[in-house]
Write an enzyme that holds these catalytic residues in place. Structure first.
Site, short mmCIF file in Angstrom:
data_model
loop_
_atom_site.label_atom_id
_atom_site.label_comp_id
_atom_site.label_asym_id
_atom_site.label_seq_id
_atom_site.Cartn_x
_atom_site.Cartn_y
_atom_site.Cartn_z
N ASP A 268 0.98 -1.33 0.07
CA ASP A 268 -0.08 0.08 -0.02
C ASP A 268 0.86 1.33 -0.10
O ASP A 268 0.36 2.52 -0.06
CB ASP A 268 -0.81 0.10 1.17
CG ASP A 268 -0.27 -0.16 2.56
OD1 ASP A 268 0.42 -1.02 2.89
OD2 ASP A 268 -0.34 0.81 3.43
N ASP A 278 5.07 8.04 1.55
CA ASP A 278 5.14 7.86 2.98
C ASP A 278 6.43 7.71 3.71
O ASP A 278 7.26 7.23 3.52
CB ASP A 278 4.60 6.28 3.21
CG ASP A 278 4.55 6.22 4.77
OD1 ASP A 278 4.83 7.01 5.57
OD2 ASP A 278 3.56 5.17 5.26
#
Length: 501
Positions: A268, A278
């Site tokens: 993800d 991220d």
């Protein structure tokens, strides 16, 4: 306010995202505004003149005209374990915008409140992780690493409770898109091949428009967002997968080149656009060690520095699995068609890594024996605990008649003559190559942490802005560069990063 915002992902339908509004905050205040990025995106705001308005829009308190905020749905393998239901638990996709060249970019708020995917989370973000994302993404962009970027950091005037209260913030992320491997896994896990086809058509239109020109069937297939599952054939799916693979090679090799450790390479967090996404538990390597891990949640060292290339292959294999039903109705036939692409991907990564590492020591075209030369250097660096960035910078300096630091000379005493013999015929070109890819400064973990602590305690950005000015010139020494080149005294022995954004 109109930013000519479109809602192309939202138009895919209810299966792909959940409409949800950002949660208002009490006292939004603009802390950081990426003026250069804003101009590229044709956003007509400046921090000097529009700070209050920017804070309202990019905290989520006020909706940009035309925006239809959604939380995106996706699944993901998290540290090897599949979770079929993840999604944006504290992020809102506001829409997408075209830059000055016509390329479209997603505008997403993070820390902007809960959604249907929040589970037990509070939907918020503390200031420290928001600042980390801004610092790291700007540094990576300047280093030439494919990355998402930050447009703004807005403080909320509210506390976020983790192990103690922290100042809250909302960070605005800009990405080529937020389509992840996990997005494909979401529909594959549900057996929804129609939505998979729709997603591929959208992704081709967004990221790989050239594929539409390669269509060789008599009837040209229209690959816009309204395309149906019937318009996608197996050849197009394979071409799409090959294009996604080609994006991942420069991404993960760039991480290796600059010593970046992602920390949470879950599916993800793996985008099909090939961008770093991220920046929670990420870190930079100091002393070279292929087993380096800083992430507090990576207890089995799954995402150690030296494993990132292998994990990228693993993640792409998971993507391949989602595409099999669209490649052929017979699974064995589908595997036979897609496996050669994964084999080629493995070869591209191995050869690309050799070429990249050879370039770090000035060799443009690796020859037989160069792999051994590189491996011997890395073995010495690991044994002697030599700093990754400092060692390659020192080798670069040495070709410009600058003296190498004594510890590095001593450690490489037997290796240096072999290297000099290899590059002697093209020493000037070797130096130029090394200057272009070996940074003289990186966002060192101890400097990042010190600045985050100071900003959270005082709110003063003076030191942070000085740091950013240096990080935005990572291949050039300016007078301030020397202030951030030092390795940590303790070698980051007890340093840990956390998933905070």
């Amino acid at each position: 306010m109109s930013l000519n915002l479109s809602n192309n992902y939202q138009a895919l339908g209810a299966k792909f995202s959940e409409p949800t509004l950002p949660a208002p905050v009490s006292q939004p205040s603009l802390l950081l505004w990426n003026e250069t990025l804003a101009k590229t995106l044709t956003i007509p705001f400046s921090q000097d003149n529009d700070a209050e308005l920017i804070a309202q829009y990019f905290s989520g308190n006020k909706l940009i005209d035309g925006s239809k905020p959604v939380a995106q749905a996706y699944s993901g393998h998290q540290f090897g374990h599949f979770n079929p239901q993840l999604g944006d638990g504290r992020a809102h996709l506001l829409g997408d915008i075209a830059d000055i060249e016509g390329q479209r970019w997603d505008i997403q708020l993070k820390g902007s409140g809960v959604s249907a995917f929040s589970r037990q989370g509070d939907g918020r973000c503390a200031l420290g992780p928001a600042l980390r994302e801004y610092i790291m993404s700007e540094a990576m962009f300047a280093l030439g690493v494919p990355t998402t970027r930050c447009l703004a950091v807005v403080t909320t005037g509210e506390s976020v409770y983790r192990e103690r209260p922290y100042m809250g913030a909302v960070v605005t992320r800009v990405a080529a898109s937020h389509i992840r491997v996990g997005t494909f896994q979401y529909f594959a896990a549900r057996g929804d091949t129609d939505s998979l086809s729709k997603l591929i058509n959208y992704a081709i239109n967004r990221h790989f428009p050239a594929l539409r020109l390669e269509e060789k069937t008599p009837t040209k297939v229209d690959l816009d967002e309204k395309s149906t599952a019937n318009e996608l054939d197996s050849e197009q799916v394979l071409k799409f997968f090959s294009a996604v693979l080609s994006k991942q090679v420069p991404l993960v090799l760039s991480w290796s080149r600059v010593g970046f450790i992602h920390g949470v390479m879950n599916t993800d967090n793996t985008t099909i656009s090939g961008e770093t996404i991220d920046y929670g538990p990420c870190a930079m390597m100091n002393s070279y060690d292929a087993d380096t891990v800083f992430s507090s949640i990576d207890r089995n060292s799954r995402y150690a520095f030296g494993k990132q290339i292998g994990i990228m292959q693993w993640n792409m294999t998971r993507l391949a699995e989602t595409l099999l039903p669209l490649v052929a109705s017979d699974e064995d036939e589908a595997v036979a068609k897609i496996e050669p692409l994964l084999t080629q991907f493995h070869q591209d990564l191995q050869q690309g890594n050799l070429i990249m590492m050879a370039a770090k020591i000035g060799i443009d075209e690796p020859e037989q024996g160069d792999a051994q030369l590189i491996n011997d250097l890395l073995a010495i660096m690991q044994k002697q605990k030599l700093d990754y960035t400092q060692t390659f910078a020192a080798l670069t300096y040495s070709l410009n008649k600058r003296q190498i630091e004594e510890p590095i000379i001593e450690a490489l005493n037997e290796w240096l003559p072999r290297w000099h013999t290899r590059i002697e015929p093209f020493k000037t070109a070797a130096h130029q190559l090394m200057v272009s890819i070996n940074p003289v400064v990186i966002p060192r973990n101890h400097h990042v942490e010190a600045l985050l602590d100071a900003c959270q305690e005082t709110g003063d950005l003076t030191a942070l802005n000085k740091f950013l000015a240096v990080l935005r010139q990572p291949y050039t020494e300016i007078p301030e560069t020397k202030n951030y080149q030092d390795a940590p005294v303790d070698g980051d022995t007890n340093y840990h990063t956390y998933c905070g954004t």
